[in-house]
Design an enzyme around this catalytic site. Structure first.
Site, PDB file in Angstrom:
ATOM      1  N   ASN A  88      15.671 -49.884 -75.291  1.00  0.00           N
ATOM      2  CA  ASN A  88      14.854 -51.017 -74.899  1.00  0.00           C
ATOM      3  C   ASN A  88      13.277 -50.792 -74.755  1.00  0.00           C
ATOM      4  O   ASN A  88      12.468 -51.715 -75.029  1.00  0.00           O
ATOM      5  CB  ASN A  88      15.336 -51.547 -73.555  1.00  0.00           C
ATOM      6  CG  ASN A  88      14.527 -52.640 -72.775  1.00  0.00           C
ATOM      7  OD1 ASN A  88      14.198 -53.607 -73.151  1.00  0.00           O
ATOM      8  ND2 ASN A  88      13.762 -51.838 -71.821  1.00  0.00           N
ATOM      9  N   TYR A 153       3.381 -54.699 -84.317  1.00  0.00           N
ATOM     10  CA  TYR A 153       4.444 -55.137 -83.435  1.00  0.00           C
ATOM     11  C   TYR A 153       5.567 -55.898 -84.319  1.00  0.00           C
ATOM     12  O   TYR A 153       6.756 -55.113 -84.308  1.00  0.00           O
ATOM     13  CB  TYR A 153       4.035 -55.944 -82.344  1.00  0.00           C
ATOM     14  CG  TYR A 153       5.408 -56.298 -81.245  1.00  0.00           C
ATOM     15  CD1 TYR A 153       5.786 -55.349 -80.583  1.00  0.00           C
ATOM     16  CD2 TYR A 153       5.840 -57.494 -81.326  1.00  0.00           C
ATOM     17  CE1 TYR A 153       6.951 -55.740 -79.695  1.00  0.00           C
ATOM     18  CE2 TYR A 153       6.926 -58.032 -80.471  1.00  0.00           C
ATOM     19  CZ  TYR A 153       7.513 -57.071 -79.735  1.00  0.00           C
ATOM     20  OH  TYR A 153       8.457 -57.365 -78.727  1.00  0.00           O
ATOM     21  N   LYS A 157       9.475 -54.253 -85.403  1.00  0.00           N
ATOM     22  CA  LYS A 157      10.808 -55.092 -85.251  1.00  0.00           C
ATOM     23  C   LYS A 157      11.600 -55.423 -86.423  1.00  0.00           C
ATOM     24  O   LYS A 157      12.744 -55.313 -86.326  1.00  0.00           O
ATOM     25  CB  LYS A 157      10.502 -56.109 -84.200  1.00  0.00           C
ATOM     26  CG  LYS A 157       9.795 -55.983 -82.927  1.00  0.00           C
ATOM     27  CD  LYS A 157      10.718 -54.891 -81.951  1.00  0.00           C
ATOM     28  CE  LYS A 157      10.168 -54.900 -80.640  1.00  0.00           C
ATOM     29  NZ  LYS A 157      11.114 -53.993 -79.803  1.00  0.00           N
TER      30      LYS A 157
HETATM   31  P1  NAD Z   1       7.802 -54.306 -70.250  1.00  0.00           P
HETATM   32  O1  NAD Z   1       6.743 -54.002 -70.767  1.00  0.00           O
HETATM   33  O2  NAD Z   1       8.070 -55.312 -69.033  1.00  0.00           O
HETATM   34  O3  NAD Z   1       8.735 -53.044 -70.022  1.00  0.00           O
HETATM   35  C1  NAD Z   1       8.612 -52.112 -71.223  1.00  0.00           C
HETATM   36  C2  NAD Z   1       9.414 -50.816 -70.528  1.00  0.00           C
HETATM   37  O4  NAD Z   1       9.026 -49.841 -71.692  1.00  0.00           O
HETATM   38  C3  NAD Z   1       8.959 -50.209 -69.379  1.00  0.00           C
HETATM   39  O5  NAD Z   1      10.195 -50.021 -68.830  1.00  0.00           O
HETATM   40  C4  NAD Z   1       8.149 -49.231 -69.753  1.00  0.00           C
HETATM   41  O6  NAD Z   1       8.037 -48.227 -68.812  1.00  0.00           O
HETATM   42  C5  NAD Z   1       8.737 -48.681 -71.039  1.00  0.00           C
HETATM   43  N1  NAD Z   1       7.577 -47.745 -71.794  1.00  0.00           N
HETATM   44  C6  NAD Z   1       6.503 -48.171 -71.883  1.00  0.00           C
HETATM   45  N2  NAD Z   1       6.046 -47.269 -72.689  1.00  0.00           N
HETATM   46  C7  NAD Z   1       6.763 -46.352 -72.789  1.00  0.00           C
HETATM   47  C8  NAD Z   1       6.847 -45.061 -73.147  1.00  0.00           C
HETATM   48  N3  NAD Z   1       5.761 -44.182 -73.877  1.00  0.00           N
HETATM   49  N4  NAD Z   1       8.015 -44.028 -73.077  1.00  0.00           N
HETATM   50  C9  NAD Z   1       8.944 -44.647 -72.338  1.00  0.00           C
HETATM   51  N5  NAD Z   1       9.147 -45.813 -71.984  1.00  0.00           N
HETATM   52  C10 NAD Z   1       8.048 -46.546 -72.020  1.00  0.00           C
HETATM   53  O7  NAD Z   1       8.428 -55.024 -71.471  1.00  0.00           O
HETATM   54  P2  NAD Z   1       9.785 -56.080 -71.547  1.00  0.00           P
HETATM   55  O8  NAD Z   1       9.281 -57.393 -72.026  1.00  0.00           O
HETATM   56  O9  NAD Z   1      10.887 -55.747 -70.612  1.00  0.00           O
HETATM   57  O10 NAD Z   1      10.288 -55.501 -73.009  1.00  0.00           O
HETATM   58  C11 NAD Z   1      11.486 -54.875 -73.258  1.00  0.00           C
HETATM   59  C12 NAD Z   1      11.929 -54.833 -74.900  1.00  0.00           C
HETATM   60  O11 NAD Z   1      12.051 -56.025 -75.123  1.00  0.00           O
HETATM   61  C13 NAD Z   1      10.730 -54.221 -75.807  1.00  0.00           C
HETATM   62  O12 NAD Z   1      11.361 -53.556 -76.705  1.00  0.00           O
HETATM   63  C14 NAD Z   1      10.179 -55.573 -76.405  1.00  0.00           C
HETATM   64  O13 NAD Z   1       9.602 -55.277 -77.810  1.00  0.00           O
HETATM   65  C15 NAD Z   1      11.346 -56.413 -76.354  1.00  0.00           C
HETATM   66  N6  NAD Z   1      10.999 -57.726 -76.258  1.00  0.00           N
HETATM   67  C16 NAD Z   1      10.379 -58.350 -75.326  1.00  0.00           C
HETATM   68  C17 NAD Z   1      10.044 -59.675 -75.328  1.00  0.00           C
HETATM   69  C18 NAD Z   1       9.370 -60.524 -74.030  1.00  0.00           C
HETATM   70  O14 NAD Z   1       9.087 -61.641 -74.388  1.00  0.00           O
HETATM   71  N7  NAD Z   1       9.268 -59.796 -73.090  1.00  0.00           N
HETATM   72  C19 NAD Z   1      10.450 -60.704 -76.420  1.00  0.00           C
HETATM   73  C20 NAD Z   1      10.928 -59.865 -77.563  1.00  0.00           C
HETATM   74  C21 NAD Z   1      11.228 -58.677 -77.504  1.00  0.00           C
END
Ligand code: NAD
Length: 245
Positions: A88, A153, A157
């Site tokens: 994730n 980005y 994906k």
């Molecule tokens: P977020 O920024 O709230 O959390 C991201 C997580 O990744 C955190 O736990 C952080 O500690 C971890 N992280 C960041 N850099 C890191 C590193 N170098 N090493 C290890 N861990 C690291 O993001 P989110 O919105 O919860 O996103 C989680 C996933 O969902 C991502 O892959 C994101 O691309 C995907 N996503 C999110 C959305 C959205 O709208 N929030 C939409 C589509 C996809």
């Protein structure tokens, strides 16, 4: 739905990852949450004290095969199996092509793609040995149509989708299912970092009439991680309210 299973959730300290950690714990799994810093791992664990016998924290560099293999082995040693990997952790970008540096492009490739490869390889080795398992990657709705800035980005994906479908085909013989969840706009820190007008504009175009909550996405991870999805592999499960970008 996950009683007796052991899961690792990368980026499990906040946002979607933390919601997956909680959902998996509520459903009986043992969970290791992986974070980038010990401090954030401890903070997340402090919110999960009711599950303290079934949850642990790990902090490997997700692009280091040695660190990841050692951390995953410690999870298997603590809980006795290694059944589910939720890849994730991810970062986003909105940088214009004209300003995008190679360093920034490499950074997003590293976490969003290379780490998925490294963690999947380490997990698959353990899963093969024990007769099967489940890998769930995190794609995005932008893996279909791209986005008009921050090209790194969506590039990662699209690649995650390719890795998911290819690994599903490669690892099926080892009884390892590989799928991805593709969230739409979901209310986490990643979205909080976007300009409000942008979030309002995107939300207005979501047929279900609201952005996703982390729990909406965690429900998709629960389904794919469970035996309810026993014959499901190689899919990109959209959880986006039918948003079209
Ligand atoms: P977020 O920024 O709230 O959390 C991201 C997580 O990744 C955190 O736990 C952080 O500690 C971890 N992280 C960041 N850099 C890191 C590193 N170098 N090493 C290890 N861990 C690291 O993001 P989110 O919105 O919860 O996103 C989680 C996933 O969902 C991502 O892959 C994101 O691309 C995907 N996503 C999110 C959305 C959205 O709208 N929030 C939409 C589509 C996809």
């Amino acid at each position: 739905m996950l009683k007796g299973k052991t899961a690792v959730v990368t980026g499990g300290t906040r946002g979607i990852g933390f919601a997956v950690v909680k959902k998996y714990l509520e459903n009986g799994a043992n969970v290791a949450l992986a974070g980038s810093r010990q401090e954030t791992v401890e903070k997340a664990l402090s919110q999960l004290t009711e599950y303290k016998d079934r949850v642990m924290g790990i902090c490997p560099d997700l692009c280091s095969p040695e660190e990841v293999a050692a951390a995953f082995a410690s999870v298997k040693e603590r809980f006795g199996s290694f059944d589910i990997l939720a890849n994730n952790a991810g970062i986003s970008s909105r940088t214009s092509l004209y300003d995008y540096t190679v360093e920034e492009f490499s950074k997003i490739l590293d976490l969003n793609l290379k780490a998925v490869f490294v963690c999947s390889q380490a997990a698959a080795r353990l899963m093969k040995e024990q007769g099967g398992g489940v890998i769930i990657n995190t794609s995005s709705m932008v893996s279909k149509n791209g986005q008009p800035s921050g090209c790194g980005y969506p590039a990662t994906k699209f690649a995650v989708d390719g890795l998911t479908i290819s690994l599903a085909r490669e690892l099926a013989k080892d009884q390892i299912r590989v799928n991805a969840v593709a969230p739409g706009v979901t209310r986490t820190d990643m979205v909080a970092a976007l300009p409000k007008e942008m979030v309002d504009r995107i939300s207005a175009g979501i047929p279900l009439g609201r952005p996703g909550e982390p729990e909406d996405i965690a429900n998709a991870f629960l389904y794919l991680g469970s035996d309810m999805a026993s014959y499901v592999t190689g899919i990109i499960l959209r959880a986006d309210g039918a948003a079209m970008n």
